[in-house]
Motif scaffolding. Structure first.
Motif, PDB file in Angstrom:
ATOM      1  N   LYS A 203       0.835  -1.206   0.000  1.00 21.45           N
ATOM      2  CA  LYS A 203       0.000   0.000   0.000  1.00 21.45           C
ATOM      3  C   LYS A 203       0.871   1.258   0.000  1.00 21.45           C
ATOM      4  N   ALA A 204       1.982   1.195   0.701  1.00 19.36           N
ATOM      5  CA  ALA A 204       2.899   2.341   0.718  1.00 19.36           C
ATOM      6  C   ALA A 204       3.392   2.643  -0.693  1.00 19.36           C
ATOM      7  N   SER A 205       3.819   1.609  -1.404  1.00 13.99           N
ATOM      8  CA  SER A 205       4.323   1.816  -2.767  1.00 13.99           C
ATOM      9  C   SER A 205       3.221   2.329  -3.685  1.00 13.99           C
ATOM     10  N   PHE A 206       1.991   1.859  -3.466  1.00 14.70           N
ATOM     11  CA  PHE A 206       0.851   2.306  -4.280  1.00 14.70           C
ATOM     12  C   PHE A 206       0.663   3.814  -4.148  1.00 14.70           C
ATOM     13  N   TRP A 207       0.693   4.316  -2.904  1.00 15.16           N
ATOM     14  CA  TRP A 207       0.449   5.739  -2.698  1.00 15.16           C
ATOM     15  C   TRP A 207       1.664   6.590  -3.044  1.00 15.16           C
ATOM     16  N   TYR A 208       2.880   6.066  -2.819  1.00 17.72           N
ATOM     17  CA  TYR A 208       4.060   6.806  -3.272  1.00 17.72           C
ATOM     18  C   TYR A 208       4.021   6.983  -4.788  1.00 17.72           C
ATOM     19  N   LEU A 209       3.591   5.939  -5.488  1.00 15.63           N
ATOM     20  CA  LEU A 209       3.534   6.008  -6.945  1.00 15.63           C
ATOM     21  C   LEU A 209       2.501   7.035  -7.403  1.00 15.63           C
ATOM     22  N   LYS A 210       1.359   7.080  -6.724  1.00 14.55           N
ATOM     23  CA  LYS A 210       0.332   8.070  -7.059  1.00 14.55           C
ATOM     24  C   LYS A 210       0.878   9.490  -6.901  1.00 14.55           C
ATOM     25  N   ALA A 211       1.542   9.738  -5.770  1.00 20.15           N
ATOM     26  CA  ALA A 211       2.091  11.067  -5.508  1.00 20.15           C
ATOM     27  C   ALA A 211       3.248  11.382  -6.455  1.00 20.15           C
ATOM     28  N   ALA A 212       4.036  10.372  -6.792  1.00 21.12           N
ATOM     29  CA  ALA A 212       5.140  10.563  -7.728  1.00 21.12           C
ATOM     30  C   ALA A 212       4.618  10.955  -9.103  1.00 21.12           C
TER      31      ALA A 212
END
Length: 294
Positions: free
Chosen positions: A164-173
């Motif tokens: 989930k962390a990677s999912f949201w980091y990717l969205k913000a990135a």
């Protein structure tokens, strides 16, 4: 970034208030994601409060009658939040922001998450914080996406969940947040919570490095120095290490000193440069030790 009212330019990271709120340095209006949500300048508010304290005007935040418009509900909540740090004001701020959030106002949804996250005007509740951050994040609020990523990445009040962390980091990135570009790049490089993909990792690290993020520049330097997913390229490693070193990055300064002290293919030995960067690294290390950072 430019103020939509006076067109003054200022940095997107010029946040003066927790939660992603910025204040235009020219006209003083408060902005969230580039949109004004408060119609009074800071000076106007200060003057109003001074008049209220001296009895010239009665300080009144809530209007007479019912307020159904969520933007107005949020503005009332923000006035309470801005007015004072008393328990009563914080609780009133929470009450009005919650109304606006429940009525679908996305800015209020982010701030309601923030209030639950920090225990502002309400008992701290990380699970409810996640619930409201997710509502805002799913509508593209980058501050909510970043906070969700951090909470899942570090297990802040909730179980760790690297996926989930990677999912949201990717969205913000994707939206352009530099810190998230660095984080998702490192996670892709290491296969941390996401399938390892060194090519994609390099792409995200390059985006952050080109925006002068020194950590991303160091990561790129290491990739090219060690040949991690690419052929070894010492001049390319030198280039990125130097960019980071010039910003005061201790790791980059140490790596440059090492490269120049022995020489590499395409990077001739240079004792003077080695000494220069070694001295800078030692000075930086002493400073960090004195500050208790390392």
């Amino acid at each position: 970034m430019r103020c939509p009212k006076c067109n003054a330019e200022f940095a997107k990271d010029a946040s003066l208030i927790p939660g992603g709120v910025m204040q235009c340095p020219s006209c003083g209006r408060y902005l969230y994601d580039g949109e004004e949500f408060k119609k009074y300048t800071e000076e106007e508010i200060k003057l109003y409060h001074l008049k209220a304290k001296s009895g010239q005007v009665e300080e009144k935040i809530e209007p007479d009658g019912r307020v159904d418009n969520p933007a107005e509900q949020f503005e009332i909540g923000w006035k309470y939040y801005s007015k004072d740090v008393t328990k009563e004001c914080k609780e009133k701020a929470f009450e009005w922001v919650k109304k606006a959030a429940e009525n679908g106002y996305v800015t209020a949804q982010h701030f309601l998450g923030f209030y639950y996250d920090e225990g502002e005007g309400v008992p701290q509740d990380k699970e409810k914080a996640v619930e409201w951050y997710e509502k805002a994040a799913n509508q593209g609020v980058v501050d909510s996406q970043i906070r969700l990523a951090e909470m899942f990445d570090k297990g802040i009040g909730i179980p760790k969940d690297k996926a989930k962390a990677s999912f949201w980091y990717l969205k913000a990135a994707d939206i352009g947040d530099v810190g998230s570009q660095l984080k998702i790049g490192k996670m892709l490089l290491d296969g941390d919570g996401i399938e390892q993909n060194k090519e994609k990792a390099r792409k995200w690290l390059l985006k952050a490095a080109e925006k002068d993020n020194s950590e991303a520049q160091v990561e790129l330097g290491m990739i090219y120095y060690n040949g991690n997913g690419v052929p070894k390229d010492f001049p390319e490693a030198e280039k990125w290490y130097k960019k980071a070193a010039e910003q005061g990055n201790l790791t980059a300064q140490s790596q440059l000193a090492l490269m120049y002290s022995k020489g590499e293919d395409g990077v001739p030995r240079n004792d003077a440069e080695a000494k220069k960067w070694r001295d800078k690294a030692e000075a930086a290390k002493k400073c960090l030790e004195q500050l208790g950072i390392i």
